[in-house]
Design an enzyme around this catalytic site. Structure first.
Site, PDB file in Angstrom:
ATOM      1  N   GLU A   1       8.080   5.566   5.946  1.00 23.90           N
ATOM      2  CA  GLU A   1       9.018   4.544   5.488  1.00 23.90           C
ATOM      3  C   GLU A   1       9.720   5.019   4.214  1.00 23.90           C
ATOM      4  OE1 GLU A   1       6.600   1.097   4.958  1.00 23.90           O
ATOM      5  OE2 GLU A   1       5.669   1.333   6.940  1.00 23.90           O
TER       6      GLU A   1
ATOM      7  N   LEU B   1       9.142   0.396  10.118  1.00 22.94           N
ATOM      8  CA  LEU B   1       8.135  -0.149   9.216  1.00 22.94           C
ATOM      9  C   LEU B   1       6.925  -0.546  10.058  1.00 22.94           C
ATOM     10  CD1 LEU B   1       8.965  -2.563   6.284  1.00 22.94           C
ATOM     11  CD2 LEU B   1       6.739  -2.493   7.383  1.00 22.94           C
TER      12      LEU B   1
ATOM     13  N   GLU C   1       2.987   1.157  10.459  1.00 16.11           N
ATOM     14  CA  GLU C   1       2.100   2.241  10.068  1.00 16.11           C
ATOM     15  C   GLU C   1       1.393   2.888  11.260  1.00 16.11           C
ATOM     16  OE1 GLU C   1       3.114  -0.004   6.500  1.00 16.11           O
ATOM     17  OE2 GLU C   1       2.400  -0.632   8.484  1.00 16.11           O
TER      18      GLU C   1
ATOM     19  N   GLN D   1       3.139   4.465   2.667  1.00 18.55           N
ATOM     20  CA  GLN D   1       3.791   4.159   1.401  1.00 18.55           C
ATOM     21  C   GLN D   1       2.816   3.663   0.337  1.00 18.55           C
ATOM     22  OE1 GLN D   1       7.079   0.996   0.993  1.00 18.55           O
ATOM     23  NE2 GLN D   1       8.143   2.910   1.499  1.00 18.55           N
ATOM     24  N   PHE D   2       1.904   2.790   0.729  1.00 22.16           N
ATOM     25  CA  PHE D   2       0.864   2.289  -0.167  1.00 22.16           C
ATOM     26  C   PHE D   2      -0.450   2.234   0.606  1.00 22.16           C
ATOM     27  CE2 PHE D   2       4.696   0.515  -2.073  1.00 22.16           C
ATOM     28  CZ  PHE D   2       4.500   0.767  -3.424  1.00 22.16           C
TER      29      PHE D   2
ATOM     30  N   ILE E   1      -2.353   0.626   4.760  1.00 18.97           N
ATOM     31  CA  ILE E   1      -2.789   1.630   5.727  1.00 18.97           C
ATOM     32  C   ILE E   1      -3.496   1.015   6.930  1.00 18.97           C
ATOM     33  CG2 ILE E   1      -5.116   2.099   4.820  1.00 18.97           C
ATOM     34  CD1 ILE E   1      -4.429   5.109   5.116  1.00 18.97           C
TER      35      ILE E   1
ATOM     36  N   PRO F   1      -2.900  -1.286   9.304  1.00 16.18           N
ATOM     37  CA  PRO F   1      -2.355  -1.318  10.673  1.00 16.18           C
ATOM     38  C   PRO F   1      -2.480   0.018  11.397  1.00 16.18           C
ATOM     39  CG  PRO F   1      -0.866  -2.432   9.164  1.00 16.18           C
ATOM     40  CD  PRO F   1      -1.909  -1.759   8.318  1.00 16.18           C
TER      41      PRO F   1
ATOM     42  N   HIS G   1      -0.711  -3.545  -3.940  1.00 17.44           N
ATOM     43  CA  HIS G   1      -0.216  -2.246  -4.392  1.00 17.44           C
ATOM     44  C   HIS G   1      -1.197  -1.558  -5.339  1.00 17.44           C
ATOM     45  CE1 HIS G   1       3.338  -4.698  -3.399  1.00 17.44           C
ATOM     46  NE2 HIS G   1       3.838  -3.575  -2.943  1.00 17.44           N
TER      47      HIS G   1
END
Length: 693
Positions: free
Chosen positions: A383, A423, A425, A447-448, A452, A454, A495
């Site tokens: 992403e 978008l 994962e 991305q974060f 993770i 999914p 995050h």
């Protein structure tokens, strides 16, 4: 002889050959059931009722040329592609000589590298995303014929099959999204026997799958009677030809029967009425094919009986061979969890004068550029990782990820090698699995770390098990880069989390967690040379700090996994840590002063981790604090502490102490975050108490 009435292109000679395979498939089912009842086979799942569909399709598929992601009912397909009855039964009895897994996989979990049948998992629908990645890799490789260890053909296709029930899985729909958007050569085969174990298809969907997908642009849909061999031959040939011609993905929705229960752990008489089972018996595809061949004069009844007898004898003989095969050696169970490490020697300090210091994030960015320039197999995607849409790329600065780590990759290497994904994962990781199996070196980005989850099915079930479940026949060399950790102020639950211990618990992963720029570069270079999935954890707080800057080491400076580093030397207490808490430990030690004698170890990698450096230090200091940012309960520090208690007990002058985050999620408000995550003052407090013990 040709069949003119229903499909003039179907050779009756081929139909008779497939009739033989159909009986082989059916008698293999029957033999496994008998052996299961004798406790010589430990599980059985049937492919009965799917024979006509699979054999009819196989006539237009190419083993060793096309790629196959089958599911457990594809017994007849496996036979048609070249898997022998003996090989099927070797897997069923769990023999050491089972070529697909050496006794590690359940029966009907196919895998044959020479035939391009990818080792199968049991998870329903999860094979669809790796199949899409495989087709994606085929397109990439076919345009780069000189890629090391990679081969593809311009008109190959990727076959993936699943039951009607598995189309409820989100990964199936995510795979359709990408297959259709990228116009990939994927053949989806949905075998609809009306049930997902005992759940009717009407309880799964508001409409049959062939109707639900009709609105998806670029997907060719074919519905067929999978009980009718000749209908499959005619319609299947057309669907496959379309995919080969480059017309995009196709979905075959085929009605089949399930004359036997889902497995021997199931009894379908508990939920199916006798009339329904009788109707299935009347539409048995093997018997329907037999009657048709006799009516067309292709064989006589005596010849049909002879074919049946020969097939039964072939299976009986195969069973004798399988039952006489050796059992697996229990000592082999730890083999092929991961492969040999590509770097095993610590290179020592990088040579002096190698350039100006760079930040942790910049070291990763530069190493990505360097690695991609050296190896065209590497592809970076996720992403927001690209710079911008191609049509505006010359007009905007470019993004390169939310932290800018992939900035410039698209500009330098093109959209084929650095690109954005949906978008989703699971989509990102699943596609990477398929590409890795084809020999590429995908580097997907999550991305974060907080998002993770999914992708967990693809990471744990598909990627991490690939080498072990196939006994080393298949590997999954991919580098999953993940931004992780807190100390951000305002990151909150979504995050700021850590959780490396969850992945350390999964066999088959290599996990890097560097704390300084040069280590990040050295470990990332090594990761790209590994033949197994690497979770490369990049602490977000460390990306732009000044204290962990280093000159970028030379390109041949690579760090081995499983070798920690001393960050400070002392003789009174050891701190074992990694990630962002390394610097905090150093600050705490500085507060206590040099006389405190604090020795600090940065593990640098979590799987494997350096037992020797920890044992060496504890033997010297006699006291140890295990420090990490993840929660205390279940954190990886518990593993380190357990090792010290087991292996270093004689050297301990105090109990093993642990300091970690509170057993909560990370909060948004700064004072709450500070209370949750280990701070310098917390570390100094615990070290003071430990020294006084």
């Amino acid at each position: 002889m040709r069949l003119a009435k229903r499909q003039e292109e179907v050779s009756l000679i081929e139909a008779v050959e497939d009739f033989r395979l159909a009986w082989l498939s059916r008698f293999l089912d029957d033999r496994e059931i008998t052996l299961r009842q004798q406790s010589k086979v430990y599980f059985q799942i049937s492919g009965a009722g799917h024979e006509a569909l699979l054999l009819g399709l196989a006539r237009n598929l190419r083993p060793g040329y096309d790629w196959f992601f089958p599911y457990y009912r594809d017994r007849a397909l496996a036979l048609a592609l070249g898997v022998t009855p003996t090989e099927i039964l070797l897997q069923a009895v769990g023999a050491a000589t089972d070529p697909s897994s050496a006794g590690r996989q359940m029966p009907c979990h196919w895998g044959a590298a020479a035939l391009n049948i990818v080792s199968q998992t049991s998870c329903t629908g999860s094979q669809c995303l790796p199949a899409v990645g495989c087709a994606e890799a085929a397109r990439y490789i076919s345009r780069r014929p000189d890629l090391s260890g990679c081969q593809a053909y311009g008109d190959e296709l990727t076959y993936v099959s699943l039951g009607e029930g598995a189309t409820s899985e989100g990964e199936f729909w995510e795979s359709l999204n990408t297959a259709c958007r990228l116009h990939l050569p994927v053949l989806y085969v949905v075998a609809d026997n009306g049930y997902a174990i005992s759940v009717r298809s009407t309880d799964q969907h508001p409409a049959p799958i062939s109707e639900m997908v009709r609105g998806i642009r670029g997907l060719h849909v074919t519905k067929m009677d999978g009980r009718d061999y000749f209908d499959v031959r005619r319609k299947g040939a057309d669907a496959i030809a379309r995919v080969r011609a480059g017309a995009g993905p196709a979905l075959v929705h085929a009605l089949v029967t399930r004359p036997y229960s889902h497995s021997l752990s199931d009894d379908q008489k508990k939920y199916r009425v006798p009339e329904e089972l009788q109707d299935e018996a009347e539409h048995d595809p093997v018997l329907l094919l037999e009657r048709t061949l006799i009516s067309l004069g292709a064989i006589t009844q005596d010849e049909a009986d002879q074919i049946r007898t020969e097939a039964k004898e072939t299976v009986r003989a195969a069973a004798e061979v399988a039952l006489a095969a050796p059992r697996p050696d229990p000592r082999t169970v730890t083999q092929n969890v991961v492969g040999p490490m590509p770097v095993t020697v610590d290179p020592g300090e990088p040579p002096a004068g190698t350039g100006d210091p760079v930040t942790f994030g910049e070291a990763i960015r530069l190493t990505l550029h360097e690695s991609m320039a050296a190896d065209e197999r590497i592809r970076v995607f996720g992403e927001d990782v690209a710079d911008a849409d191609a049509h505006v790329l010359d007009e905007v600065p470019g993004k390169g990820g939310v932290f800018g780590i992939t900035f410039g990759l698209q500009r330098e290497f093109g959209e084929a090698r650095c690109f954005n994904t949906p978008l989703a994962e699971a989509n990102i990781i699943g596609r990477a699995v398929g590409q890795a199996i084809r020999g590429l070196r995908p580097s997907p980005e999550i991305q974060f770390f907080d998002y993770i989850w999914p992708a967990m099915n693809q990471l744990k079930s598909e990627a991490a098990t690939t080498r072990w479940r196939s006994n080393g026949t298949f590997t999954c060399p991919m580098i999953v880069r993940v931004a992780i950790g807190g100390y951000l102020t305002g990151g909150s639950i979504w995050h700021s989390q850590s959780g490396e211990s969850i992945f350390a618990h999964i066999p088959g992963f290599l996990i890097a967690f560097p704390s300084r720029a040069r280590d990040a570069a050295g470990l990332l270079r090594t990761a790209f040379r590994c033949e197994d999935p690497v979770l490369f954890l990049e602490h977000k707080h460390l990306y732009r700090q000044g204290y962990n800057r280093d000159p970028l080491p030379p390109a041949d400076w690579m760090l081995p996994f499983g070798q920690g580093a001393y960050m400070a030397r002392g003789d009174r207490a050891t701190v074992v840590t990694w990630g962002a808490t390394v610097h905090r430990a150093m600050l705490a030690a500085a507060q206590l002063g040099d006389d405190a004698g604090i020795e600090i170890i940065d593990l640098r990698t979590i799987t494997p981790w350096d037992h020797d450096i920890v044992a060496e230090s504890v033997a010297k200091t006699g006291r140890v604090l295990v420090l990490h940012e993840d929660t205390l309960t279940g954190g990886f520090g518990g593993e380190v502490a357990a090792f010290i208690a087991d292996e270093c007990f004689e050297y301990l002058d105090a109990p093993v102490w642990r300091l970690a985050a509170t057993d909560t999620h990370v909060a948004y408000e700064p004072t709450l975050e500070n209370a949750i995550l280990p701070q310098v003052s917390d570390i100094a407090r615990d070290l003071t108490a430990l020294l006084a013990y």
